[in-house]
Design an enzyme around this catalytic site. Structure first.
Site, PDB file in Angstrom:
ATOM      1  N   ASN A 149       3.378   2.681 -10.674  1.00 49.25           N
ATOM      2  CA  ASN A 149       2.140   2.701 -11.446  1.00 49.25           C
ATOM      3  C   ASN A 149       0.905   3.016 -10.596  1.00 49.25           C
ATOM      4  O   ASN A 149      -0.079   3.549 -11.109  1.00 49.25           O
ATOM      5  CB  ASN A 149       1.954   1.341 -12.136  1.00 49.25           C
ATOM      6  CG  ASN A 149       0.569   1.172 -12.708  1.00 49.25           C
ATOM      7  OD1 ASN A 149       0.221   1.737 -13.742  1.00 49.25           O
ATOM      8  ND2 ASN A 149      -0.261   0.372 -12.040  1.00 49.25           N
ATOM      9  N   TYR A 173      -6.338  15.156 -10.050  1.00 54.00           N
ATOM     10  CA  TYR A 173      -5.449  14.196 -10.694  1.00 54.00           C
ATOM     11  C   TYR A 173      -4.335  14.860 -11.503  1.00 54.00           C
ATOM     12  O   TYR A 173      -3.152  14.537 -11.308  1.00 54.00           O
ATOM     13  CB  TYR A 173      -6.273  13.249 -11.558  1.00 54.00           C
ATOM     14  CG  TYR A 173      -5.467  12.197 -12.288  1.00 54.00           C
ATOM     15  CD1 TYR A 173      -4.936  11.108 -11.606  1.00 54.00           C
ATOM     16  CD2 TYR A 173      -5.240  12.292 -13.662  1.00 54.00           C
ATOM     17  CE1 TYR A 173      -4.201  10.142 -12.267  1.00 54.00           C
ATOM     18  CE2 TYR A 173      -4.508  11.331 -14.328  1.00 54.00           C
ATOM     19  CZ  TYR A 173      -3.985  10.257 -13.633  1.00 54.00           C
ATOM     20  OH  TYR A 173      -3.254   9.308 -14.298  1.00 54.00           O
ATOM     21  N   ASP A 211       0.867  -1.168   0.000  1.00 50.52           N
ATOM     22  CA  ASP A 211       0.000   0.000   0.000  1.00 50.52           C
ATOM     23  C   ASP A 211       0.908   1.224   0.000  1.00 50.52           C
ATOM     24  O   ASP A 211       1.555   1.526   1.013  1.00 50.52           O
ATOM     25  CB  ASP A 211      -0.897  -0.011   1.239  1.00 50.52           C
ATOM     26  CG  ASP A 211      -1.805   1.201   1.322  1.00 50.52           C
ATOM     27  OD1 ASP A 211      -1.670   2.132   0.492  1.00 50.52           O
ATOM     28  OD2 ASP A 211      -2.653   1.244   2.230  1.00 50.52           O
ATOM     29  N   LYS A 239      -0.118  14.650 -10.876  1.00 48.83           N
ATOM     30  CA  LYS A 239       0.820  14.116 -11.868  1.00 48.83           C
ATOM     31  C   LYS A 239       1.824  15.179 -12.323  1.00 48.83           C
ATOM     32  O   LYS A 239       2.977  14.845 -12.640  1.00 48.83           O
ATOM     33  CB  LYS A 239       0.055  13.552 -13.063  1.00 48.83           C
ATOM     34  CG  LYS A 239      -0.734  12.282 -12.743  1.00 48.83           C
ATOM     35  CD  LYS A 239       0.167  11.129 -12.324  1.00 48.83           C
ATOM     36  CE  LYS A 239      -0.613   9.824 -12.178  1.00 48.83           C
ATOM     37  NZ  LYS A 239       0.252   8.682 -11.817  1.00 48.83           N
ATOM     38  N   THR A 245      -9.836   1.717 -19.132  1.00 46.87           N
ATOM     39  CA  THR A 245      -9.809   0.811 -17.979  1.00 46.87           C
ATOM     40  C   THR A 245     -10.879   1.280 -16.999  1.00 46.87           C
ATOM     41  O   THR A 245     -11.505   2.326 -17.182  1.00 46.87           O
ATOM     42  CB  THR A 245      -8.441   0.828 -17.266  1.00 46.87           C
ATOM     43  OG1 THR A 245      -8.250   2.121 -16.667  1.00 46.87           O
ATOM     44  CG2 THR A 245      -7.294   0.556 -18.238  1.00 46.87           C
TER      45      THR A 245
END
Length: 245
Positions: A86, A163, A59, A167, A198
Site C-alpha cells: 500500500n 504518479y 521503509d 503505477k 485522504t
C-alpha cells in the site's frame, strides 16, 4: 488466524484496510516508515477493541529496513498469508512531462515500484508457506493507458507525469508476478481503492476511506476461485471491477 502485512498502514487507506482486516479476524502488522507513527496507529486500533495488531518499522525505499522488518516478523511467525503493498507517494502537483526531473521520477518509482519489489521478494518465502497466499498491489485507475487515451473518460484531463507512470509500471509488475505464481495457490492483483479523500490528495477525493479499504480487503480475502493477474477498479467498473490496462 490469517497473518497480514500492510505497508504504509499508519494512516489513510492503509490504516482503514488494517482496521477492516482486523475485523475479518486477521492478525495485522502495520508497516510504517516511522515506528512511532505505527505504534500510534496500533494504539488507536486497540482502543477500538482490535487487539491482534502490531507495528513494524518498514521503509520500503530502504533494502536494509526491509531486511530488518523481514527478520523481525520472521522471528514471530513462519507464515504470512496476505501482503498488501500500500505504501506510496505522489510528489504533489503539477507533474509536467516536460519539467519533472529524473530525480523526481526516481523518488516516486523508488516507493511505488521498487518498494513493492523489495518487500515482495523479501517476504515471498513466508507467503509461500500459506495455504491461500494473497498479494494486493494498491494501484490506481489513473494508471490505465487505455482510459488516459480516451477523451471521453471523466478524468482524461487529470494528467500527471510521475504518479500514474509509476503505477502503470506497478501494474506490469503485477502481471508478471501473477504469471510467475500462476501454478500455485497465490492470487495476485492490482487494486484501485478509488478516488478516496485522504491527505494523499489533499482530501480532494470523492470517495471515503471506508470504501477504499473495503475494496482492498475484498481482494486480500478472495477465495481459490477468485481472479489473479487482474487490474481491479470497482469505482470504474462496479459490476466486475476489471479495468482496462
Amino acid at each position: 488466524m490469517k497473518k497480514v502485512l500492510i505497508t504504509g498502514a499508519n494512516k489513510g487507506i492503509g490504516f482503514e484496510t488494517a482496521r477492516q482486516m482486523l475485523q475479518h479476524g486477521c492478525y495485522v502488522c502495520i508497516g510504517s516508515r516511522s515506528v512511532e507513527n505505527g505504534r500510534a496507529a496500533v494504539e488507536t486500533l486497540k482502543a477500538k477493541g482490535l487487539s491482534h495488531v502490531e507495528a513494524v518499522e518498514l521503509d520500503v525505499t530502504s533494502s536494509e529496513s526491509v531486511r530488518v522488518a523481514r527478520e523481525e516478523i520472521g522471528r514471530k511467525t513462519d507464515v504470512l498469508d496476505v501482503l498488501i503493498n500500500n505504501a506510496g507517494i505522489n510528489w504533489g502537483m503539477p507533474q509536467s512531462s516536460l519539467e519533472a526531473s529524473v530525480d523526481q521520477f526516481k523518488q516516486v518509482f523508488d516507493t511505488n515500484l521498487y518498494g513493492v519489489v523489495r518487500v515482495t521478494q523479501a517476504f515471498i518465502n513466508l507467503l509461500q508457506k500459506s495455504a491461500q497466499p494473497r498479494i494486493v498491489n494498491v494501484s490506481s485507475s489513473g494508471s490505465s493507458l487505455t482510459l488516459h487515451s480516451d477523451p471521453t473518460w471523466k478524468y482524461y484531463s487529470h494528467k500527471a507525469a510521475l504518479y500514474p507512470s509509476s503505477k502503470a509500471a506497478l501494474n506490469m509488475y503485477t502481471i508478471d508476478l501473477a504469471y510467475q505464481l500462476k501454478d500455485t495457490p497465490f492470487k495476485v492483483n492490482a487494486v484501485c481503492p478509488g478516488f478516496v479523500a485522504t491527505d494523499f490528495n489533499n482530501h480532494r477525493g470523492t470517495g471515503t476511506v471506508q470504501e477504499g479499504g473495503t475494496r482492498i480487503a475484498k481482494y486480500a480475502m478472495i477465495g481459490p476461485d477468485g481472479p489473479s493477474g487482474k487490474f481491479i477498479a470497482e469505482e470504474y467498473n462496479p459490476q466486475t471491477g476489471e479495468t482496462p490496462w
